[in-house]
Design a protein around this motif. Structure first.
Motif, short mmCIF file in Angstrom:
data_model
loop_
_atom_site.label_atom_id
_atom_site.label_comp_id
_atom_site.label_asym_id
_atom_site.label_seq_id
_atom_site.Cartn_x
_atom_site.Cartn_y
_atom_site.Cartn_z
N SER A 1 1.11 -1.22 0.14
CA SER A 1 0.08 0.12 0.23
C SER A 1 1.07 1.09 -0.17
CB SER A 1 -0.73 -0.05 1.25
OG SER A 1 -0.39 0.32 2.49
N PRO A 2 0.30 2.24 -0.53
CA PRO A 2 1.07 3.34 -0.41
C PRO A 2 1.59 3.85 0.80
CG PRO A 2 -0.72 3.53 -1.92
CD PRO A 2 -1.05 2.51 -0.84
N ASP A 3 0.87 3.71 2.15
CA ASP A 3 1.41 3.70 3.28
C ASP A 3 2.58 3.13 3.77
OD1 ASP A 3 -0.47 5.68 4.00
OD2 ASP A 3 -2.22 4.52 4.56
N GLU A 4 2.40 2.08 3.30
CA GLU A 4 3.78 1.60 3.23
C GLU A 4 5.19 1.71 2.78
OE1 GLU A 4 1.32 -3.08 4.70
OE2 GLU A 4 1.69 -2.86 2.52
N ASN A 5 5.03 1.92 1.71
CA ASN A 5 6.04 2.46 1.11
C ASN A 5 6.60 3.66 1.75
OD1 ASN A 5 8.00 3.10 -1.46
ND2 ASN A 5 5.91 3.00 -2.78
N THR A 6 7.84 3.31 1.54
CA THR A 6 8.75 5.01 2.43
C THR A 6 9.57 4.64 1.34
OG1 THR A 6 10.23 3.14 3.26
CG2 THR A 6 8.12 3.26 4.66
N TYR A 7 9.72 4.32 1.12
CA TYR A 7 10.74 4.96 -0.25
C TYR A 7 10.86 6.59 -0.52
CZ TYR A 7 13.27 5.19 -4.63
OH TYR A 7 14.27 5.44 -5.72
N VAL A 8 9.31 6.75 -1.47
CA VAL A 8 9.02 7.87 -1.89
C VAL A 8 9.73 8.74 -0.81
CG1 VAL A 8 6.80 9.20 -2.26
CG2 VAL A 8 7.09 7.43 -3.43
N ARG A 9 8.80 8.22 0.46
CA ARG A 9 9.51 9.23 1.64
C ARG A 9 10.32 9.46 2.09
NH1 ARG A 9 5.47 7.33 5.10
NH2 ARG A 9 7.24 5.96 5.61
N ASP A 10 11.28 8.47 1.84
CA ASP A 10 13.23 7.90 2.58
C ASP A 10 13.74 9.45 1.15
OD1 ASP A 10 11.95 7.01 4.40
OD2 ASP A 10 12.77 5.13 3.86
N GLN A 11 13.37 9.37 0.35
CA GLN A 11 13.95 10.08 -1.33
C GLN A 11 13.66 11.54 -0.84
OE1 GLN A 11 16.68 8.98 -2.94
NE2 GLN A 11 16.06 11.33 -4.35
N ASN A 12 12.08 11.31 -0.93
CA ASN A 12 11.66 13.53 -1.23
C ASN A 12 12.13 13.80 0.03
OD1 ASN A 12 10.83 12.72 -3.01
ND2 ASN A 12 8.82 12.98 -2.87
N ALA A 13 12.75 12.98 1.67
CA ALA A 13 13.29 13.96 2.04
C ALA A 13 14.86 14.39 2.25
CB ALA A 13 13.42 12.87 3.92
N ARG A 14 15.74 13.58 0.87
CA ARG A 14 16.78 14.53 1.45
C ARG A 14 16.75 15.12 0.27
NH1 ARG A 14 19.68 8.96 -0.91
NH2 ARG A 14 19.57 10.00 -3.19
N VAL A 15 15.45 16.10 0.23
CA VAL A 15 15.58 16.81 -1.00
C VAL A 15 15.20 18.67 0.18
CG1 VAL A 15 14.26 18.33 -2.62
CG2 VAL A 15 14.83 15.84 -2.86
N ASP A 16 15.98 19.76 -0.76
CA ASP A 16 16.18 20.49 0.09
C ASP A 16 14.58 21.41 0.31
OD1 ASP A 16 16.73 23.30 1.24
OD2 ASP A 16 18.18 23.69 -0.41
N PRO A 17 14.29 21.34 1.34
CA PRO A 17 12.83 22.01 1.47
C PRO A 17 12.32 23.43 1.18
CG PRO A 17 13.92 21.78 3.65
CD PRO A 17 14.65 21.76 2.34
N MET A 18 13.42 23.93 0.45
CA MET A 18 12.72 25.34 0.14
C MET A 18 13.10 24.95 -1.32
SD MET A 18 12.61 27.58 1.93
CE MET A 18 12.86 29.48 0.85
N LEU A 19 12.77 24.05 -2.30
CA LEU A 19 12.70 23.52 -3.03
C LEU A 19 11.02 23.03 -3.69
CD1 LEU A 19 16.11 21.77 -4.06
CD2 LEU A 19 15.12 23.87 -5.07
N THR A 20 10.98 22.33 -2.42
CA THR A 20 9.33 22.05 -2.39
C THR A 20 8.13 23.25 -1.65
OG1 THR A 20 9.79 20.85 -0.53
CG2 THR A 20 9.78 19.36 -2.59
N TYR A 21 8.63 23.90 -1.02
CA TYR A 21 7.78 24.95 0.21
C TYR A 21 6.43 25.38 -1.81
CZ TYR A 21 6.99 28.57 2.56
OH TYR A 21 5.59 29.86 3.40
N GLY A 22 6.10 25.37 -0.34
CA GLY A 22 4.47 26.01 -1.31
C GLY A 22 3.68 25.05 -2.01
N THR A 23 4.51 23.69 -2.81
CA THR A 23 3.70 22.30 -3.39
C THR A 23 2.74 21.45 -2.16
OG1 THR A 23 5.23 20.35 -2.97
CG2 THR A 23 5.86 22.65 -4.48
N ILE A 24 2.36 20.73 -3.98
CA ILE A 24 1.16 20.13 -3.34
C ILE A 24 1.01 18.74 -3.31
CG2 ILE A 24 -1.45 19.68 -4.23
CD1 ILE A 24 -2.51 22.16 -4.90
N THR A 25 1.02 17.96 -2.10
CA THR A 25 1.31 16.65 -1.97
C THR A 25 -0.18 15.46 -3.37
OG1 THR A 25 0.54 16.38 -0.43
CG2 THR A 25 2.64 16.62 -0.40
N VAL A 26 0.04 14.69 -3.69
CA VAL A 26 -0.87 13.79 -3.43
C VAL A 26 -1.92 14.28 -3.53
CG1 VAL A 26 -1.79 11.24 -4.29
CG2 VAL A 26 0.47 12.45 -5.58
#
Length: 101
Positions: free
Chosen positions: A2-27
């Motif tokens: 399930s999407p809740d069990e897939n930690t790959y996305v959360r782990d990969q995106n956690a390595r990105v500078d938060p300023m590059l995603t500030y104000g964005t919309i998630t799924v």
């Protein structure tokens, strides 16, 4: 898985500078926004920046790698040349909304 069990996305995106995603919309945020809208409404993608009022209907939705600093993307898996992108620390796993033109 399930999407809740897939930690790959959360782990990969956690390595990105938060300023590059500030104000964005998630799924999840997009689902909430669209939840009360009519099912037969057309989705239109509007160009950002100084491009004026150019808009196109949404033609395709795909998963891919988004390079926020460059404003470019790469597909998951093999590209047209047979190469596979290995994600780096600034690459976001993202849902890409492709306009008709």
């Amino acid at each position: 898985m399930s999407p809740d069990e897939n930690t790959y996305v959360r782990d990969q995106n956690a390595r990105v500078d938060p300023m590059l995603t500030y104000g964005t919309i998630t799924v999840a945020g997009l689902r909430d926004i669209l939840a009360d809208l009519p099912d037969d409404a057309v989705v239109v993608v509007a160009r950002d920046g100084s491009g004026g009022d150019r808009c196109s209907p949404l033609a395709d939705v795909e998963e891919g790698w988004y390079f926020a600093a460059a404003g470019e993307s790469a597909p998951l898996g093999r590209d047209g040349d047979g190469n596979v992108h290995e994600p780096g620390p600034g690459d976001l796993y993202a849902v890409l909304l492709r306009p008709t033109h």
